[in-house]
Design an enzyme around this catalytic site. Structure first.
Site, mmCIF file in Angstrom:
data_model
loop_
_atom_site.group_PDB
_atom_site.id
_atom_site.type_symbol
_atom_site.label_atom_id
_atom_site.label_comp_id
_atom_site.label_asym_id
_atom_site.label_seq_id
_atom_site.Cartn_x
_atom_site.Cartn_y
_atom_site.Cartn_z
ATOM 1 N N GLU A 141 -9.479 -0.912 -2.376
ATOM 2 C CA GLU A 141 -8.877 0.914 -1.849
ATOM 3 C C GLU A 141 -9.569 1.401 -3.752
ATOM 4 O O GLU A 141 -9.891 2.764 -2.958
ATOM 5 C CB GLU A 141 -7.944 0.502 -1.505
ATOM 6 C CG GLU A 141 -8.197 0.399 0.035
ATOM 7 C CD GLU A 141 -6.807 -0.499 0.792
ATOM 8 O OE1 GLU A 141 -6.046 -0.365 0.228
ATOM 9 O OE2 GLU A 141 -6.805 -1.373 2.010
ATOM 10 N N GLY A 158 -1.720 -7.825 2.962
ATOM 11 C CA GLY A 158 -1.461 -6.260 2.977
ATOM 12 C C GLY A 158 -1.326 -6.141 4.813
ATOM 13 O O GLY A 158 0.606 -6.489 4.755
ATOM 14 N N LYS A 172 0.647 -1.062 0.059
ATOM 15 C CA LYS A 172 0.217 0.482 -0.072
ATOM 16 C C LYS A 172 0.929 1.371 -0.384
ATOM 17 O O LYS A 172 2.261 0.987 -0.567
ATOM 18 C CB LYS A 172 -1.198 0.009 1.522
ATOM 19 C CG LYS A 172 -1.499 -1.139 1.482
ATOM 20 C CD LYS A 172 -2.879 -0.834 2.058
ATOM 21 C CE LYS A 172 -3.124 -2.921 2.161
ATOM 22 N NZ LYS A 172 -4.527 -2.700 2.850
HETATM 23 C C1 PEP Z 1 -5.424 -5.718 0.605
HETATM 24 O O1 PEP Z 1 -4.753 -4.864 1.267
HETATM 25 O O2 PEP Z 1 -5.146 -6.560 -0.444
HETATM 26 C C2 PEP Z 1 -5.001 -7.099 1.722
HETATM 27 C C3 PEP Z 1 -4.972 -8.456 1.655
HETATM 28 O O3 PEP Z 1 -5.208 -6.263 3.437
HETATM 29 P P1 PEP Z 1 -5.118 -6.739 4.479
HETATM 30 O O4 PEP Z 1 -4.332 -7.781 4.881
HETATM 31 O O5 PEP Z 1 -4.216 -5.620 5.021
HETATM 32 O O6 PEP Z 1 -6.146 -6.859 4.715
#
Ligand code: PEP
Length: 240
Positions: A90, A223, A10
């Site tokens: 997102e 993520g 991210k």
């Molecule tokens: C993502 O951003 O694709 C994701 C799975 O985030 P997280 O692992 O933080 O839920």
């Protein structure tokens, strides 16, 4: 075929942190899995030096043009980048990316021989209304419009329930298995090919083993648990 561990960093890390991150992960993650890092665009080259596969978190649909601030699939490919994420929730939520735009991005990426991780998944409300299958099916159909089965070989789908992303909540084993089976089924019915499907949403040290072992899961998109490289290394060690 190796299972995939895709890591979405991210919009994180400063320059020094990125340098340290790359040094920390170098040679530390075993090649049991196909590991793909998705850092911010500004660090793609830095991460390329890590020796792992690298992808972009986003891509434009045109190769060139007056699109200030965007990165084209042509620019990615000619920079040695092999993957791009398209349709992350997102991007759908904060940047108002709709299925039509996502479809253009998938087409632009595939034309440039980029491999695409296409994210689909239902919101909390859609889940409560028992619309998960309908939502996923519509997202896939619209995102893959005018794409044939030959090009689809370069598409991986990530099932990412929106309510599970960054929330610490995950669907049950059965829900993940059902969603992934359903995605594989509709792709096979429409295109007569088998594609790989990942699970994404709050994967961490406590659940990684269980999730990786769910039937039909071809890997994970992670993520938050990838933001700290030491945590990430120890998390992957659990499944190695
Ligand atoms: C993502 O951003 O694709 C994701 C799975 O985030 P997280 O692992 O933080 O839920």
């Amino acid at each position: 075929m190796k299972k995939i561990v895709a890591l979405n960093l991210k919009m994180n890390l400063g320059y020094e942190e990125a340098l340290e991150y790359v040094n920390t992960i170098k040679d530390k993650i075993s090649d049991t899995y196909e590991v793909i890092f998705f850092p911010s665009a500004i660090f793609l080259h830095l991460f390329k030096k890590s020796g792992y596969q690298i992808g972009s978190q986003n891509v434009h649909y045109e190769n060139k043009g007056a699109f200030t601030g965007e990165i084209s699939p042509y620019q990615l490919k000619t920079s040695g980048i092999d993957y791009t994420i398209v349709g992350h929730s997102e991007r759908r939520l904060y940047f108002k990316e709709d299925d039509k735009l996502i479809n253009k991005k998938v087409i632009g990426a595939l034309k440039n021989n980029l491999k695409v991780i296409l994210c689909v998944g239902e919101t909390d409300e859609e889940r409560r209304l028992k619309k998960t299958a309908l939502v996923i099916s519509n997202q896939i159909e619209r995102a893959l419009k005018n794409i044939d089965s030959f090009d689809l070989r370069d598409v991986i789908i990530a099932y990412e329930p929106v309510w599970a992303i960054g929330s610490g909540k995950t669907p049950s084993k059965e829900e993940i298995a059902d969603a992934i089976k359903f995605i594989k089924k509709i792709i096979f019915q429409r295109y007569d090919i088998n594609i790989r499907v990942l699970y994404g949403g709050s994967v961490n040290k406590d659940n990684i083993k269980t999730i990786m072992n769910i039937e039909n899961v071809d890997g994970i998109l992670v993520g938050s648990s990838s933001f700290n490289p030491n945590y990430l290394i120890s998390m992957i060690d659990i499944i190695d």
